[in-house]
Design an enzyme around this catalytic site. Structure first.
Site, mmCIF file in Angstrom:
data_model
loop_
_atom_site.group_PDB
_atom_site.id
_atom_site.type_symbol
_atom_site.label_atom_id
_atom_site.label_comp_id
_atom_site.label_asym_id
_atom_site.label_seq_id
_atom_site.Cartn_x
_atom_site.Cartn_y
_atom_site.Cartn_z
ATOM 1 N N ALA A 124 -5.192 -1.543 8.425
ATOM 2 C CA ALA A 124 -5.908 -2.593 7.547
ATOM 3 C C ALA A 124 -5.480 -2.860 6.158
ATOM 4 O O ALA A 124 -6.214 -2.962 5.290
ATOM 5 C CB ALA A 124 -7.307 -2.054 7.473
ATOM 6 N N ASN A 190 -8.489 6.011 8.705
ATOM 7 C CA ASN A 190 -7.014 6.241 9.304
ATOM 8 C C ASN A 190 -6.125 5.378 8.397
ATOM 9 O O ASN A 190 -4.777 6.054 8.552
ATOM 10 C CB ASN A 190 -7.177 5.504 10.610
ATOM 11 C CG ASN A 190 -7.723 6.233 11.922
ATOM 12 O OD1 ASN A 190 -7.336 7.238 12.217
ATOM 13 N ND2 ASN A 190 -9.044 5.806 12.175
ATOM 14 N N HIS A 218 -9.280 -2.056 0.284
ATOM 15 C CA HIS A 218 -8.387 -0.856 0.074
ATOM 16 C C HIS A 218 -7.515 -1.078 -0.980
ATOM 17 O O HIS A 218 -6.595 -1.924 -0.710
ATOM 18 C CB HIS A 218 -7.468 -0.787 1.722
ATOM 19 C CG HIS A 218 -8.475 -0.352 2.827
ATOM 20 N ND1 HIS A 218 -9.066 0.966 2.809
ATOM 21 C CD2 HIS A 218 -8.471 -0.971 3.768
ATOM 22 C CE1 HIS A 218 -9.968 0.811 3.983
ATOM 23 N NE2 HIS A 218 -9.527 -0.403 4.720
#
Length: 267
Positions: A124, A190, A218
């Site tokens: 992601a 992750n 992120h």
């Protein structure tokens, strides 16, 4: 035709399978499923016309080229070892398992010995190609700041004794190393392990729970001899699994397409 088996039959596996089924080029196909919850595997197999396997051993013994692990960090070791030993390459989605250095080396050496491949999708986050290239120089700092809706972190936070109903504004719920992060948030972070593996440098991680957030954000900062890499991605959560981002599933789909096509773009 790339013949695929899937371990773990939740929302991500379903999204990946249906996307491949709708691919008009039809260069890859999911042919078999296994899940520790047999009902999930049977349901997805019935929906897609693929084989339903009652054990991991049954799945890896089939005539397949690639196994896609979509289960959990605890399933990675057994899945990868059995897949490699049965002549299959593997895609690992639950890459948090590889924060265990001993396990990483064990799987690396086995794949090398058998002449097989282990693939780790970018997940992601953005910029992994640049980070990989930059790691050939000297990396001096790697930082990941992740902001997620509170409900996407709910189970991990409650396991740590936090009452998520009391979070009324953005709150830093974790700050530490990649190893601590994946231990406390095994289903949520992750990407920190992907980033650390790509950079060959242990990332510093900050996790923020935001009751007003509607996306998974992120932010990456990497410093080194090549300069500075900054990326920011705001991902829509996966509709059926808000703990992860839809982009994580699409990164696997893209990887599978790359494996089955004659031209590959990017590092």
């Amino acid at each position: 035709m790339l013949k695929i088996g899937v371990v773990g039959c939740g929302a991500i596996a379903s999204l990946i399978t249906k996307a491949l089924m709708s691919d008009r080029l039809n260069k890859a196909e999911v042919l078999a499923f296994y899940d520790g919850n047999l009902e999930k595997a049977e349901k997805l197999a019935m929906e897609t016309g693929a084989d339903f396997c009652r054990s991991l051993d049954e799945l890896v013994s089939k005539d397949l080229d690639l196994i896609v692990e979509c289960a959990s960090v605890t399933a990675v070791e057994d899945t990868v070892i059995k897949s490699l030993n049965n002549g299959k390459d593997v895609i690992i989605m639950s890459v948090g398992a590889l924060a265990d250095k001993d396990l990483f080396l064990k799987l690396y050496k086995l794949a090398e010995k058998l002449g097989r491949k282990i693939y780790i999708p970018s997940g992601a986050i953005a910029g992994i190609d640049a980070v990989k290239s930059g790691s050939l120089g000297k990396i001096s700092d790697v930082t990941l700041t992740t902001t997620k809706p509170v409900h996407g972190l709910k189970s991990a936070l409650e396991e740590q004794g936090l009452n998520t109903d009391e979070i009324k504004e953005p709150k830093v719920v974790f700050e530490g190393t990649v190893f601590e992060a994946i231990s406390k948030f095994p289903q949520n972070i992750n990407v920190s392990v992907v980033l650390s593996l790509a950079s060959r440098y242990p990332a510093k991680v900050k996790i923020i729970a935001d009751p007003n957030a509607v996306v998974n954000r992120h932010e990456i900062l990497v410093k080194g001899s090549i300069g500075t890499i900054k990326t920011c991605v705001e991902n829509n959560p996966c509709r059926d699994n808000p703990k992860t981002s839809a982009l994580a599933a699409y990164s696997v789909i893209r990887l599978i397409k790359d494996l089955s096509e004659p031209v590959r773009i990017g590092t």
